[in-house]
Design a protein around this motif. Structure first.
Motif, PDB file in Angstrom:
ATOM      1  N   GLY A 323      -7.516   2.069   8.088  1.00  0.00           N
ATOM      2  CA  GLY A 323      -7.240   1.315   6.876  1.00  0.00           C
ATOM      3  C   GLY A 323      -8.046   1.757   5.677  1.00  0.00           C
ATOM      4  N   LEU A 324      -9.098   2.568   5.905  1.00  0.00           N
ATOM      5  CA  LEU A 324      -9.922   3.038   4.800  1.00  0.00           C
ATOM      6  C   LEU A 324      -9.307   4.228   4.087  1.00  0.00           C
ATOM      7  CD1 LEU A 324     -13.461   2.775   6.437  1.00  0.00           C
ATOM      8  CD2 LEU A 324     -12.333   1.148   4.917  1.00  0.00           C
ATOM      9  N   ARG A 325      -8.308   4.844   4.674  1.00  0.00           N
ATOM     10  CA  ARG A 325      -7.657   5.994   4.033  1.00  0.00           C
ATOM     11  C   ARG A 325      -6.832   5.531   2.844  1.00  0.00           C
ATOM     12  NH1 ARG A 325      -5.656   7.460   9.536  1.00  0.00           N
ATOM     13  NH2 ARG A 325      -7.312   8.640  10.559  1.00  0.00           N
ATOM     14  N   TYR A 326      -6.773   6.387   1.826  1.00  0.00           N
ATOM     15  CA  TYR A 326      -5.932   6.101   0.649  1.00  0.00           C
ATOM     16  C   TYR A 326      -5.113   7.342   0.364  1.00  0.00           C
ATOM     17  CZ  TYR A 326      -4.586   3.531  -3.523  1.00  0.00           C
ATOM     18  OH  TYR A 326      -3.865   2.829  -4.451  1.00  0.00           O
ATOM     19  N   SER A 327      -3.814   7.159   0.212  1.00  0.00           N
ATOM     20  CA  SER A 327      -2.904   8.296   0.205  1.00  0.00           C
ATOM     21  C   SER A 327      -3.007   9.166  -1.042  1.00  0.00           C
ATOM     22  CB  SER A 327      -1.461   7.806   0.364  1.00  0.00           C
ATOM     23  OG  SER A 327      -1.125   6.893  -0.676  1.00  0.00           O
ATOM     24  N   ASP A 328      -3.092   8.541  -2.224  1.00  0.00           N
ATOM     25  CA  ASP A 328      -2.969   9.347  -3.432  1.00  0.00           C
ATOM     26  C   ASP A 328      -3.568   8.598  -4.625  1.00  0.00           C
ATOM     27  OD1 ASP A 328      -2.321  11.163  -5.345  1.00  0.00           O
ATOM     28  OD2 ASP A 328      -0.161  10.963  -5.166  1.00  0.00           O
ATOM     29  N   PRO A 334       4.515   4.172 -12.751  1.00  0.00           N
ATOM     30  CA  PRO A 334       5.664   3.949 -11.878  1.00  0.00           C
ATOM     31  C   PRO A 334       6.799   3.226 -12.578  1.00  0.00           C
ATOM     32  CG  PRO A 334       3.947   2.361 -11.406  1.00  0.00           C
ATOM     33  CD  PRO A 334       3.371   3.328 -12.387  1.00  0.00           C
ATOM     34  N   GLU A 335       8.012   3.528 -12.128  1.00  0.00           N
ATOM     35  CA  GLU A 335       9.186   2.822 -12.631  1.00  0.00           C
ATOM     36  C   GLU A 335       9.321   1.455 -11.972  1.00  0.00           C
ATOM     37  OE1 GLU A 335      12.701   5.127 -12.274  1.00  0.00           O
ATOM     38  OE2 GLU A 335      11.925   6.827 -13.420  1.00  0.00           O
ATOM     39  N   LEU A 336       8.920   1.360 -10.707  1.00  0.00           N
ATOM     40  CA  LEU A 336       9.024   0.114  -9.960  1.00  0.00           C
ATOM     41  C   LEU A 336       7.661  -0.244  -9.372  1.00  0.00           C
ATOM     42  CD1 LEU A 336      12.327   0.791  -7.964  1.00  0.00           C
ATOM     43  CD2 LEU A 336      12.098  -0.501 -10.090  1.00  0.00           C
ATOM     44  N   VAL A 337       7.413  -1.533  -9.200  1.00  0.00           N
ATOM     45  CA  VAL A 337       6.186  -2.000  -8.567  1.00  0.00           C
ATOM     46  C   VAL A 337       6.568  -2.746  -7.305  1.00  0.00           C
ATOM     47  CG1 VAL A 337       4.146  -3.447  -8.796  1.00  0.00           C
ATOM     48  CG2 VAL A 337       5.018  -2.198 -10.779  1.00  0.00           C
ATOM     49  N   ARG A 342       3.770   1.591  -0.243  1.00  0.00           N
ATOM     50  CA  ARG A 342       2.764   2.601   0.072  1.00  0.00           C
ATOM     51  C   ARG A 342       1.952   2.232   1.315  1.00  0.00           C
ATOM     52  NH1 ARG A 342       0.190   4.377  -5.586  1.00  0.00           N
ATOM     53  NH2 ARG A 342      -1.497   4.955  -4.157  1.00  0.00           N
ATOM     54  N   ASP A 343       0.635   2.432   1.263  1.00  0.00           N
ATOM     55  CA  ASP A 343      -0.164   2.235   2.480  1.00  0.00           C
ATOM     56  C   ASP A 343      -1.016   0.972   2.367  1.00  0.00           C
ATOM     57  OD1 ASP A 343      -2.200   2.958   0.731  1.00  0.00           O
ATOM     58  OD2 ASP A 343      -2.165   5.046   1.380  1.00  0.00           O
ATOM     59  N   ALA A 344      -1.773   0.712   3.443  1.00  0.00           N
ATOM     60  CA  ALA A 344      -2.557  -0.525   3.515  1.00  0.00           C
ATOM     61  C   ALA A 344      -3.598  -0.594   2.408  1.00  0.00           C
ATOM     62  CB  ALA A 344      -3.224  -0.643   4.881  1.00  0.00           C
ATOM     63  N   GLY A 345      -4.223   0.539   2.075  1.00  0.00           N
ATOM     64  CA  GLY A 345      -5.216   0.552   1.016  1.00  0.00           C
ATOM     65  C   GLY A 345      -4.620   0.153  -0.321  1.00  0.00           C
TER      66      GLY A 345
END
Length: 392
Positions: A323-328, A334-337, A342-345
């Motif tokens: 869970g500590l990883r962050y993808s990007d 962003p166009e949409l929220v 995305r991921d857990a982070g």
């Protein structure tokens, strides 16, 4: 109109406007003109004067037919906040001008309410609008403006009379975001994205025909917008185990090796609370079908924020090191929220904003205490004017 009659009307419409062969925008415009957009809106403004309870029937039948939708996620502020307010306070000319392109998605909307010095106290706003003939000249700064970088129009509240108590000196406008003097700048968030913006207004000229409601009526008009916003955020009609509880429940089922008795107990408690909130939201929407939203929407939005933060935190604990990883961390606009995307982070960090946007949790607790529970308000004064007078 009965549900069977409504089904027949939709079938006739689809016979004439085949989704497979009709241009998307042409199809959406025709659907609006047929009163099959917001069926609870009046005839001539995208509706048939029916109840909100019949809207899901309409949407489901169009979806089954493969019809294009109006991409509601991309224009949530327009559809969920601007449209109901324009319907409630707009002139016939304003309704004809703005509602149709809003519903079809031709014009995306944003909200110019919050300010750097008045985020939780809308009535303390400093943005000024000064009358100049048939126009208003607006100067000021707005902040936390979702989607401003994509919007063609904005709902705007500005101070038009600084000589009266703050709640009485506000006026509501429909602002063209492409006009000279409108400067949109990104605000990078803790997630790395910039879905929010700050907007600087410098000598922006708004025609008086784009004033919504009477001069000085901005507080009442804005409260209609805010109530619908809280319903849109916290009172959505949803299936069981949708939203954050669905994400965390799925993680629990997919990673049995990460379970502990404590996490199991917390998950069950939050699952029950989420289901209670979902059912309360359904009840609220049934109430809305009979009239305008009331202060109860504040409780739904408050609950949504709390549960999102607790569930996203529980998910991180459940995932441990993963869970500590962050993808990007790349800064994007962003166009949409998607609160559950995305991921857990990302979900954990994005949920931190849920207790700020749409009215801070502190302010919502005051609304619930005073307007729902009937508790006495805290003593407040402005220029020696009693609070009860300010609120009028």
């Amino acid at each position: 109109m009965t549900t069977d009659e409504l089904r027949r009307l939709i079938a006739q419409f689809l016979t004439v406007h085949n989704p497979a062969t009709t241009d998307r925008l042409q199809f959406l415009r025709a659907r609006y003109d047929a009163g099959l957009a917001w069926v609870h809106f009046p005839p001539g403004h995208g509706g048939l004067g029916l109840t909100q309870e019949q809207q899901p029937v309409v949407d489901q039948l169009f979806a089954l037919a493969g019809a294009p939708d109006n991409n509601p996620q991309a224009n949530g502020i327009g559809l969920g906040m601007a449209a109901p307010t324009i319907l409630a306070f707009g002139t016939e000319e304003q309704k004809r001008r703005f509602l149709r392109p809003l519903w079809t998605g031709e014009e995306v909307w944003c909200q110019l309410f919050s300010e750097p010095g008045a985020g939780s106290d809308l009535a303390a706003l400093a943005t000024r609008a000064v009358r100049d003939g048939d126009e208003w000249v607006v100067n000021g700064q707005k902040v936390w403006t979702s989607g401003a970088h994509q919007a063609q129009f904005a709902i705007l509240v500005a101070r038009t009379n600084p000589e009266v108590p703050k709640h009485r000196g506000m006026t509501y406008f429909l602002c063209d975001m492409t006009d000279p003097g409108v400067d949109v700048r990104p605000l990078r968030q803790i997630t790395g994205e910039a879905e929010f913006n700050e907007v600087f207004l410098t000598d922006v000229r708004i025609p008086d025909c784009q004033r919504l409601g009477d001069e000085g009526q901005g507080w009442a008009v804005a409260n209609t917008t805010l109530n619908t916003e809280r319903v849109a955020i916290g009172g959505k009609s949803a299936a069981r185990e949708s939203g954050m509880i669905g994400v965390v429940a799925r993680t629990w089922r997919e990673h049995p090796q990460l379970r502990t008795p404590d996490l199991h107990d917390r998950l069950l408690r939050l699952w029950v609370e989420s289901e209670v909130a979902r059912l309360a939201g359904l009840r609220l929407r049934q109430k809305l079908a009979a009239g305008r939203p009331g202060p109860e929407s504040a409780a739904m939005k408050l609950t949504f924020a709390r549960l999102s933060q607790q569930l996203s935190g529980l998910e991180l604990e459940l995932l441990g090191e993963q869970g500590l990883r962050y993808s990007d961390w790349t800064m994007v606009r962003p166009e949409l929220v998607d609160f559950t995307g995305r991921d857990a982070g990302y979900r954990y960090l994005r949920a931190k904003g849920n207790s700020i946007e749409g009215g801070t949790s502190e302010i919502l607790r005051n609304i619930i205490a005073e307007r729902v529970l009937g508790l006495p308000p805290e003593p407040r004064t402005d220029k020696n004017v009693p609070w009860k007078e300010l609120a009028k």
